[in-house]
Design a protein around this motif. Structure first.
Motif, short mmCIF file in Angstrom:
data_model
loop_
_atom_site.label_atom_id
_atom_site.label_comp_id
_atom_site.label_asym_id
_atom_site.label_seq_id
_atom_site.Cartn_x
_atom_site.Cartn_y
_atom_site.Cartn_z
N ALA A 207 0.83 -1.19 0.00
CA ALA A 207 0.00 0.00 0.00
C ALA A 207 0.87 1.24 0.00
O ALA A 207 2.01 1.23 0.47
CB ALA A 207 -0.93 0.01 1.21
N VAL A 208 0.31 2.32 -0.53
CA VAL A 208 0.96 3.63 -0.53
C VAL A 208 0.03 4.60 0.17
O VAL A 208 -1.19 4.60 -0.08
CB VAL A 208 1.25 4.11 -1.97
CG1 VAL A 208 1.85 5.52 -1.96
CG2 VAL A 208 2.17 3.15 -2.69
N GLU A 209 0.57 5.42 1.08
CA GLU A 209 -0.26 6.33 1.85
C GLU A 209 0.17 7.79 1.68
O GLU A 209 1.36 8.08 1.48
CB GLU A 209 -0.21 5.97 3.34
CG GLU A 209 -0.93 4.70 3.69
CD GLU A 209 -1.03 4.48 5.19
OE1 GLU A 209 -0.18 5.01 5.93
OE2 GLU A 209 -1.98 3.79 5.63
N LYS A 210 -0.81 8.68 1.81
CA LYS A 210 -0.57 10.12 1.90
C LYS A 210 -1.23 10.60 3.18
O LYS A 210 -2.38 10.24 3.47
CB LYS A 210 -1.16 10.85 0.69
CG LYS A 210 -0.49 10.48 -0.63
CD LYS A 210 -0.92 11.39 -1.76
CE LYS A 210 -2.38 11.20 -2.12
NZ LYS A 210 -2.78 11.98 -3.31
N VAL A 211 -0.51 11.40 3.96
CA VAL A 211 -0.98 11.82 5.27
C VAL A 211 -0.97 13.33 5.39
O VAL A 211 -0.02 13.99 4.95
CB VAL A 211 -0.09 11.21 6.38
CG1 VAL A 211 -0.58 11.61 7.76
CG2 VAL A 211 -0.03 9.69 6.26
N LYS A 212 -2.04 13.90 5.98
CA LYS A 212 -2.06 15.33 6.27
C LYS A 212 -3.04 15.59 7.41
O LYS A 212 -3.83 14.73 7.78
CB LYS A 212 -2.45 16.14 5.03
CG LYS A 212 -3.86 15.91 4.53
CD LYS A 212 -4.14 16.79 3.31
CE LYS A 212 -5.56 16.57 2.77
NZ LYS A 212 -5.83 17.44 1.60
N ALA A 213 -2.97 16.79 7.97
CA ALA A 213 -3.84 17.16 9.09
C ALA A 213 -5.05 17.93 8.56
O ALA A 213 -4.93 18.75 7.65
CB ALA A 213 -3.07 18.02 10.08
N VAL A 214 -6.23 17.66 9.14
CA VAL A 214 -7.46 18.35 8.76
C VAL A 214 -8.26 18.62 10.02
O VAL A 214 -7.97 18.07 11.09
CB VAL A 214 -8.31 17.52 7.76
CG1 VAL A 214 -7.54 17.25 6.47
CG2 VAL A 214 -8.74 16.20 8.40
#
Length: 266
Positions: A207-214
């Motif tokens: 798997a490939v992930e992208k992470v950010k704050a919201v």
């Protein structure tokens, strides 16, 4: 050299007692153990050995591919490192499955600040909806489908120790997951990826992930039982089955008051 009807393997000068494997196509000019790894991977892809099944012994595989057991062992070691195979002392080598305790949380990187995720037991799951729809241009692009192709969308909440912790929206190719229903998801008590393996023959291998704050929006806040605007971790995961075929797009919102995102880099 010719290895079978319509199949060939290009090799350079031999560098060991092994010769190139026969009977199947393998990448040219790659180390011999890598060729064997490729052939084993193709057997996994084709379903010759299913999740949880034992694969043939190193001796039998060496005879099948006409190479040394050491070459086979090195190929299997790499597949075990990739979490595609599992060695069991005294029992043999098995195809990895997400039903196994130590693998079922393989892609979940949200850990408690104190203790381990596994120590808390399985997550409590609530399926909010499961519906079929036509893929938008963006969903189609990520899943390598055509715009308008059928997809399945699942929304669920995962809770730990009674606390709603993760809100997920999941998109799956409609053809591969034909027959998957809200009732089937709600009734199944095992890991979702294990259900995909047993009922649909789909195994997620990377798997490939992208992470950010919201900030939590109104509907998200209500489902996670948090104040409006509370900082959440947004994680978008694209999971692949064998041969780098994308089979799941997952977007999760994680509560992190008592948890953190953990990853090991090397």
């Amino acid at each position: 050299m010719t290895t079978g009807p319509g199949l060939s393997v290009e090799t350079g000068a031999p560098t060991s007692a092994d010769s190139a494997p026969t009977g199947q196509t393998a990448p040219a000019f790659s180390p011999l153990y890598q060729q064997i790894k490729t052939l084993l991977l193709r057997s996994l892809q084709s379903g010759e050995w299913k999740p949880g099944d034992a694969i043939p012994s190193e001796f039998d595989l060496a005879a099948r591919f006409r190479v040394s057991q050491g070459t086979v062992r090195k190929a299997i070691d790499e597949l075990a490192t990739d979490n595609l195979l599992v060695r069991r002392q005294g029992k043999g080598t098995f195809v990895a499955t997400h039903a196994e305790q130590h693998i079922q949380y393989r892609f979940l990187r949200l850990l408690p600040d104190v203790g381990t995720l596994a120590a808390q037991g399985s997550a409590e799951r609530r399926i909010i909806e499961c519906r079929r729809l036509r893929a938008s241009a963006e969903i189609a692009r990520q899943l390598e489908l055509r715009t308008g192709d059928p997809v399945l969308q699942v929304r669920r909440v995962l809770a730990f120790a009674g606390v709603p912790t993760i809100l997920e929206d999941i998109w799956l190719p409609g053809v591969a997951f034909k027959g998957l229903t809200l009732e089937a998801l709600a009734d199944d008590k095992g890991p979702m990826y294990a259900l995909f393996e047993t009922q649909f023959g789909v195994r997620m291998v990377r798997a490939v992930e992208k992470v950010k704050a919201v900030g939590a929006e109104a509907e998200d806040a209500a489902l996670l039982d948090v104040p409006l605007g509370l900082p959440l971790l947004s994680v978008e995961r694209l999971a692949y089955t064998y041969n780098n075929v994308p089979m799941e797009l997952r977007r999760g919102l994680y509560r992190t008051e008592t948890r953190h995102y953990h990853n090991e880099l090397s």
